[in-house]
Write an enzyme that holds these catalytic residues in place. Structure first.
Site, PDB file in Angstrom:
ATOM      1  N   PHE A  67      49.106  35.625  24.067  1.00  0.00           N
ATOM      2  CA  PHE A  67      50.265  35.836  23.196  1.00  0.00           C
ATOM      3  C   PHE A  67      51.296  36.718  23.909  1.00  0.00           C
ATOM      4  O   PHE A  67      50.925  37.695  24.561  1.00  0.00           O
ATOM      5  CB  PHE A  67      49.805  36.482  21.878  1.00  0.00           C
ATOM      6  CG  PHE A  67      50.884  36.531  20.857  1.00  0.00           C
ATOM      7  CD1 PHE A  67      51.214  35.400  20.131  1.00  0.00           C
ATOM      8  CD2 PHE A  67      51.597  37.696  20.635  1.00  0.00           C
ATOM      9  CE1 PHE A  67      52.239  35.428  19.184  1.00  0.00           C
ATOM     10  CE2 PHE A  67      52.625  37.731  19.700  1.00  0.00           C
ATOM     11  CZ  PHE A  67      52.941  36.593  18.978  1.00  0.00           C
ATOM     12  N   ASP A  70      42.121  41.606  21.526  1.00  0.00           N
ATOM     13  CA  ASP A  70      43.103  41.419  20.450  1.00  0.00           C
ATOM     14  C   ASP A  70      42.454  40.499  19.409  1.00  0.00           C
ATOM     15  O   ASP A  70      42.163  39.333  19.687  1.00  0.00           O
ATOM     16  CB  ASP A  70      44.384  40.794  21.026  1.00  0.00           C
ATOM     17  CG  ASP A  70      45.485  40.649  19.969  1.00  0.00           C
ATOM     18  OD1 ASP A  70      45.165  40.616  18.773  1.00  0.00           O
ATOM     19  OD2 ASP A  70      46.669  40.553  20.361  1.00  0.00           O
ATOM     20  N   TYR A 111      48.198  40.902   8.793  1.00  0.00           N
ATOM     21  CA  TYR A 111      49.055  40.057   7.934  1.00  0.00           C
ATOM     22  C   TYR A 111      48.703  38.576   7.974  1.00  0.00           C
ATOM     23  O   TYR A 111      49.297  37.783   7.264  1.00  0.00           O
ATOM     24  CB  TYR A 111      50.543  40.251   8.263  1.00  0.00           C
ATOM     25  CG  TYR A 111      50.917  40.219   9.730  1.00  0.00           C
ATOM     26  CD1 TYR A 111      50.915  39.034  10.446  1.00  0.00           C
ATOM     27  CD2 TYR A 111      51.288  41.391  10.391  1.00  0.00           C
ATOM     28  CE1 TYR A 111      51.265  39.008  11.780  1.00  0.00           C
ATOM     29  CE2 TYR A 111      51.640  41.379  11.730  1.00  0.00           C
ATOM     30  CZ  TYR A 111      51.622  40.184  12.422  1.00  0.00           C
ATOM     31  OH  TYR A 111      51.962  40.160  13.751  1.00  0.00           O
ATOM     32  N   ARG A 134      50.617  23.949  14.576  1.00  0.00           N
ATOM     33  CA  ARG A 134      49.379  24.639  14.176  1.00  0.00           C
ATOM     34  C   ARG A 134      49.149  24.445  12.687  1.00  0.00           C
ATOM     35  O   ARG A 134      50.057  24.664  11.875  1.00  0.00           O
ATOM     36  CB  ARG A 134      49.479  26.136  14.468  1.00  0.00           C
ATOM     37  CG  ARG A 134      49.531  26.481  15.920  1.00  0.00           C
ATOM     38  CD  ARG A 134      49.346  27.972  16.152  1.00  0.00           C
ATOM     39  NE  ARG A 134      50.230  28.795  15.322  1.00  0.00           N
ATOM     40  CZ  ARG A 134      50.332  30.119  15.427  1.00  0.00           C
ATOM     41  NH1 ARG A 134      49.582  30.776  16.292  1.00  0.00           N
ATOM     42  NH2 ARG A 134      51.160  30.804  14.655  1.00  0.00           N
TER      43      ARG A 134
END
Ligand SMILES: Cc1ncc(COP(=O)(O)O)c(C=O)c1O
Length: 388
Positions: free
Chosen positions: A124, A188, A213, A359
């Site tokens: 990422f 991560d 989140y 996705r």
């Protein structure tokens, strides 16, 4: 191929189906397959935020800091069992980007003679950028994970679940491989926490960060978390010295003397509204149970992958349910245009990742099998039209 009725039958047999009522779902016809980016809104969060604002803030004003000040550690303790950590090893604060910056620095300080940081070139962006920035400021070298490790590597940064393909790393194997070279790994967990039943202790993980989140339903921009295994607490030092990490913070001391526990990772005044929202989202996951959530997630993604095969959609997500997270990545040359079109005209919300990936996220507490069925069949129909 799975039929509409088969999907309804799977929902009827789903032991987690009732948890959907814990969330606000204004439009039951909206097929929301993007909980891997932003989880839905828990009802509890709205009530808790209302209480905190109307009572704790409006009535009690500054006196409420007595109960707010230890929220980062209390929320961390609630999250700990969801990721296989112990109470006292997790704090919830700031963002994944900031927390990663702290942990990478902290790891380098534990390996002062070494000059290399390893990161995956496909990871990422924020993870790669944080690594590049730290390397530039300290004069270190960055190397791709694919090039292997040697005894100059101080720290490796890896994602448990790949944000594009949903492939799951071999967390225990990679951690032990790094340890064999004397390097630390910062994991991560952004796409893993609340989605897969990861056990950080069993995997030998010492350092990790992640956001709340996505699958933890903590709300937009909810604070992230930092995990440090308890045996490092006494020695680890992080680079941003703020007063919330200070022992006896209200003594306003002349010099920085950090707390001896996880509070040494805190920075400044935490955003209480975001923290209580994260607390409620994490609480739902803890209450429903991560084992049951992960099991339904594997089932949802199994069904979705099979549907994609049957419908001729090209997927890059691993077939082994124990080696993937909870989204399915469909490759399509027109993905960039299809994603907004699907949301606007077909009520199917997915997301796009460059250059060609759609996705489809499955959030076990809110995604139904019928959503997976409707989503996949709609995407296949719209994708076929786009190519015709
Ligand atoms: C693997 C990973 N790390 C980090 C982030 C985001 O970091 P931040 O919460 O600081 O924006 C994301 C966001 O999607 C992510 O997928």
């Amino acid at each position: 191929m799975l039929s509409h009725d088969d999907a309804l039958a799977l929902d009827a047999a789903d032991p987690l189906a009732g948890w959907r009522d814990e969330f606000i779902i204004p439009d039951p016809d909206l097929v929301y397959l993007d909980g891997n980016s932003l989880g839905r809104t828990p009802r509890r969060t709205i009530h808790r935020l209302h209480d905190v604002m109307a009572t704790e803030w409006a009535d009690d004003l500054i006196l409420s800091w007595g109960r707010w000040v230890d929220l980062p550690t209390r929320v961390g303790d609630r999250l700990a069992p969801v990721i296989g950590a112990s109470p006292g090893e997790v704090v919830v604060h700031d963002s994944t980007t900031v927390n990663l910056y702290q942990l990478v620095h902290a790891a380098i300080a534990l390996r002062p003679q070494r000059r290399t940081i390893v990161v995956e070139s496909t990871d990422f962006p924020t993870d790669r950028y944080v690594v590049d920035g730290i390397a530039k400021s300290l004069g270190l070298t960055v190397r791709d994970w694919g090039e292997g490790l040697d005894d100059d590597v101080a720290v490796v940064v890896r994602s448990v679940i790949d944000y594009r393909s949903a492939a799951m790393a071999d967390v225990a194997g990679d951690t032990s491989h790094a340890r064999d070279h004397g390097a630390l790994v910062v994991w991560d967990l952004s796409h893993a926490a609340g989605a897969v039943d990861i056990d950080l202790h069993a995997c030998g993980v010492e350092l990790a960060v992640g956001c709340t989140y996505k699958f933890l339903n903590g709300g937009p921009g909810a604070p992230a978390f930092t995990y440090v295994s308890s045996d490092l607490h006494a020695t680890i030092e992080q680079p941003i010295w703020g007063w919330f990490a200070q022992a006896d913070m209200f003594e306003m001391g002349a010099t920085f003397t950090p707390q001896t526990d996880m509070r040494r990772f805190l920075l400044g005044t935490p955003g209480i509204l975001g923290l209580v929202a994260a607390d409620e989202g994490i609480g739902i996951t803890a209450d429903a149970g991560i084992a049951a959530i992960a099991a339904k997630g594997r089932h949802l993604t199994d069904v979705l992958l099979t549907l994609c095969d049957d419908l001729g959609l090209d997927t890059i997500t691993p077939r082994d349910p124990l080696r993937r997270g909870l989204h399915v990545a469909v490759r399509h040359p027109d993905a960039r245009r299809l994603v907004p079109l699907l949301a606007r005209e077909h009520k199917v919300v997915t997301d796009f990742r460059a250059p060609d990936v759609i996705r489809l996220g499955c959030s076990p507490l809110t995604t139904r099998f019928i959503d997976v069925y409707t989503g996949a069949t709609t995407i296949a129909a719209v994708a076929a039209q786009s190519l015709s």
